[in-house]
Every structure is written in C-alpha cells, then in structure tokens.
Design an enzyme around this catalytic site. Sequence first.
Site, PDB file in Angstrom:
ATOM      1  N   CYS A 120       0.800  -1.241   0.000  1.00 19.28           N
ATOM      2  CA  CYS A 120       0.000   0.000   0.000  1.00 19.28           C
ATOM      3  C   CYS A 120       0.831   1.289   0.000  1.00 19.28           C
ATOM      4  O   CYS A 120       0.364   2.315  -0.480  1.00 19.28           O
ATOM      5  CB  CYS A 120      -1.019  -0.004   1.135  1.00 19.28           C
ATOM      6  SG  CYS A 120      -0.286  -0.085   2.770  1.00 19.28           S
ATOM      7  N   LYS A 193      -6.548  -9.548  10.950  1.00 21.75           N
ATOM      8  CA  LYS A 193      -6.545  -8.095  10.802  1.00 21.75           C
ATOM      9  C   LYS A 193      -7.939  -7.637  10.405  1.00 21.75           C
ATOM     10  O   LYS A 193      -8.484  -8.073   9.390  1.00 21.75           O
ATOM     11  CB  LYS A 193      -5.525  -7.710   9.733  1.00 21.75           C
ATOM     12  CG  LYS A 193      -5.466  -6.233   9.443  1.00 21.75           C
ATOM     13  CD  LYS A 193      -4.257  -5.915   8.587  1.00 21.75           C
ATOM     14  CE  LYS A 193      -4.295  -4.507   8.072  1.00 21.75           C
ATOM     15  NZ  LYS A 193      -3.131  -4.197   7.252  1.00 21.75           N
ATOM     16  N   LYS A 246      -4.971  -7.483  15.143  1.00 22.55           N
ATOM     17  CA  LYS A 246      -4.864  -6.044  14.905  1.00 22.55           C
ATOM     18  C   LYS A 246      -6.215  -5.484  14.544  1.00 22.55           C
ATOM     19  O   LYS A 246      -6.863  -6.049  13.661  1.00 22.55           O
ATOM     20  CB  LYS A 246      -3.875  -5.812  13.768  1.00 22.55           C
ATOM     21  CG  LYS A 246      -3.711  -4.381  13.375  1.00 22.55           C
ATOM     22  CD  LYS A 246      -2.704  -4.251  12.298  1.00 22.55           C
ATOM     23  CE  LYS A 246      -2.861  -2.879  11.712  1.00 22.55           C
ATOM     24  NZ  LYS A 246      -2.454  -2.792  10.361  1.00 22.55           N
ATOM     25  N   SER A 272      -2.668   3.016  15.361  1.00 24.49           N
ATOM     26  CA  SER A 272      -2.577   4.473  15.374  1.00 24.49           C
ATOM     27  C   SER A 272      -3.774   5.155  16.043  1.00 24.49           C
ATOM     28  O   SER A 272      -3.602   6.067  16.849  1.00 24.49           O
ATOM     29  CB  SER A 272      -2.403   4.991  13.950  1.00 24.49           C
ATOM     30  OG  SER A 272      -3.455   4.536  13.111  1.00 24.49           O
TER      31      SER A 272
END
Length: 324
Positions: A120, A193, A246, A272
């Site tokens: 990405c 994820k 995650k 984040s």
Amino acid sequence: MSLLNNRPQRLRANKNLRGLVKETRLSIDDLVMPVFFKEGAGSEDINSMPGIKKYGEDDLLREIEDLQKRGIKAILLFGSTNKKDCDGSQSYDENSSFHKIIRRIKENIDILLITDVCLCAYTDHGNCFAVKGSQIDIKKTLTALAKIAVSHAKSGVDMIAPSAMIDGQVKAIRSLLDKDGFDNTPIMSYSTKFASNFYGPFRDIHNSSPSFGSRKHHQMDFANKAEALKEALLDIEEGVDIVMVKPALCYLDIISDIKQKVCVPVASYNVSGEYSMIKAASEKGWLDEKESALEMLTSIKRAGSDILITYWAKEASTWLKTQG
Ligand code: PBG
C-alpha cells in the site's frame, strides 16, 4: 470453600503488597516500536500522531540508535517511496533507498529488525494488492509479497511481517524464503486483521487510503470471532511463526480466544487510532496519558498477548523503569 469471609482489599493496602500479588507485568522486552521511513533527508511530523515521525535516512539511524540505547529490543520498520506505480515495484527493488537503509541499520545497530511487508505504500492506487481492472489480482499480489519478503531478507532483516491480509500470503512468502535459502527467517503475520476505523491516522502517513475499493473486501469484519480464530489457524498451517491480532483494544476477547487455542506466540498491534485518541484527550487535559497508556497496554497483555506492538514503546521504556 466459601469466599464469604474474605476481604480482597487486605491485599491492596500498600505498594509492596500490591506488587507481590500483581498478576500481569509489562516489560520492555514485550514491546515492539513501529518506525516510519521516508526517502531523503530530515524528518517530518505526522499531524494525527503527536510524537511520531517519518524519518529520512540519517535521522532514522539516529532514532533507532536512541531506541536501542533506551533498551528497546525490536522495531517494526515501514518503508515508503516517492516513486509509486501501479504494481508497487519499488517495494522489492533491492536498490531502493529503503533496502539501502535496512542494510545500514543491520550493519550498525544491534536491534531486532522486523519489516512490514505490504504494497500500500508503493502502489499509486493505495491498495495493499496488485489490481486487474478494479479487482484484486491474487496471483500477482502473492508473487509481489513473496518478492518483497525475500528482498528484505537478502538485505538482512531478522523477521518478516506481512500485513496485506491476502489469503495464502504466508504460504507464498514461506515457500519463496525457503527456496532462496532464508529458511531461518521467521514470519510474524498480521493474521487476524480487522477492517478497522482505528487505522485512520496511519493512512495519513503514506497517503495510503485506497483510491478505490474498500479494505472490507480483504480485511475481517469486526463482528466475527470464529472467523478470527480461523484466520490465525490458517496462517499456522501455512507455516507462520507468530500470529497477530490487529487492532488490539476493541479485540481483547479475540486475543484471549486465540491465545488459548494456538501454540505459537501471539502479538497484538495497538494501532494508530488507539494511540492518537489518548494523545488527543491528554493534550486537552482530559486523560493522564502515561497512566491511561499503561492501563491499555497492561490490558492487552492480560488478555494474552505475548508481544505488544505500540507507538508508546519509546515512552514506555522510561515509564517502566519507574513503574511501581
Ligand atoms: C497496511 C497497514 C496498515 C497498518 C499497518 N499496516 C493500515 C491498513 O491496513 O490500512 C495500520 C497501523 C496503524 O494504524 O497503526 N499495510
């Protein structure tokens, strides 16, 4: 046996006593610090993640040296390029600035170097995969991810962390690593994820929000628990060494479930958005950053995570020295 006459507060009377009966202890050895590389000199702040930067070449080396001196044992390094293209070809180019910096880190600093393996930050469409029209091209993606992994291993990284969340990625990476003589290089896969809203601040870093499509097509639905375990088990079958959940905070039940059912180490990524929301609230004076962050990290470990990937690793290296 009856607990009727027990009084749990007896064991909370003072710090030494509380220390004696503490069930979960954070250690600097549990922590992995994510670090972001950018091409060129200098470093850049990331607005949505106070305290975190993108480091240019020399600054990156200095930063990692500082982390090592603070006692941090492992970093998760993210690459990037100024030359994005449709296939993300810079990601496996051994002459890229990222590969050069990997070699410099390994030559100069004694720290466990784990690299994120994804497309990405390298594709001009911002997706984690190669595309065929507006569809995901699985075969091409798996080939690219395996090539990235081998190119990193050749440059000296200690562990590969594939984050694209594409079916079959561990198998593809494991077989090419083995074929090219890197059978000793472990894989820590982002195996479970979720398509999470908490990656928002991270995507600002590389401008890597997908320009079309949705990550819900390949990342997991956050409503699913049985499927979360299936993802971890599939990766183990494909040869993964460490599985990862995650994000972490909204997924403590998933961490706990997976930890009880697998026999490989479990890592969690405290992402984040989980970092930035506490940072923002503490900047406003609404929360105590250190205490809230340590509570959050302890809860992730208590849920069963052996390894904690967290943007607080650097600060926690100081906090944990003075922790009661
Ligand atoms: C994708 C990747 C992402 C993160 C790590 N690797 C973002 C995404 O999947 O969209 C998120 C990390 C964070 O939010 O801290 N290669």
